[in-house]
Design an enzyme around this catalytic site. Structure first.
Site, PDB file in Angstrom:
ATOM      1  N   PRO A 251       3.127   3.093  -3.707  1.00 41.32           N
ATOM      2  CA  PRO A 251       4.185   3.812  -4.415  1.00 41.32           C
ATOM      3  C   PRO A 251       3.643   4.533  -5.647  1.00 41.32           C
ATOM      4  CG  PRO A 251       4.790   1.513  -4.064  1.00 41.32           C
ATOM      5  CD  PRO A 251       3.352   1.655  -3.692  1.00 41.32           C
TER       6      PRO A 251
ATOM      7  N   ILE B 187       4.912   5.188   0.972  1.00 37.67           N
ATOM      8  CA  ILE B 187       4.815   5.115   2.427  1.00 37.67           C
ATOM      9  C   ILE B 187       5.954   4.233   2.916  1.00 37.67           C
ATOM     10  CG2 ILE B 187       3.444   4.212   4.342  1.00 37.67           C
ATOM     11  CD1 ILE B 187       0.947   5.031   2.700  1.00 37.67           C
TER      12      ILE B 187
END
Length: 114
Positions: A2, A66
């Site tokens: 992140p 992701i």
């Protein structure tokens, strides 16, 4: 992996910058459910900014990860807005958040992709 990028017109004291980055890193890790070892946080303060024609405290946030799903974004928005209001006094109605769900093959790290 992140990442959290904050751009704001709020001024953050030099001595408060790194502690805020570290607190934000832990916060992002918790809300997205990813290990902090992969979290990257960038905070740019004192950015000339106008929101709704006003220079009152405001922020533009980019949060990518992701596997980020659309269904998570409403909850993440609420949590990020509450965090920024608490930490920097930026009300939620003065914050835009761009969410990005990233493909593993389209994000690089350590000389390869995820």
């Amino acid at each position: 992996m992140p990442f959290f990028r904050l751009e704001t017109n709020v001024s953050i004291k030099e001595s408060d910058r790194q502690p805020l980055v570290e607190k934000t890193s832990k916060f992002i890790s918790r809300i997205v459910g990813k290990p902090e070892t992969y979290v990257m946080v960038l905070i740019h303060d004192e950015v000339p900014m106008s929101f709704a024609g006003s220079s009152e405290p405001a922020a533009l946030v980019s949060l990518g990860s992701i596997g980020l799903q659309k269904e998570q974004c409403a909850s993440l928005s609420e949590q990020v807005c509450n965090f920024l209001d608490s930490e920097l006094g930026i009300p939620g109605h003065r914050i835009y958040i761009e969410f990005r769900g990233l493909e593993r093959s389209m994000f690089g790290w350590d000389g390869r992709t995820f």
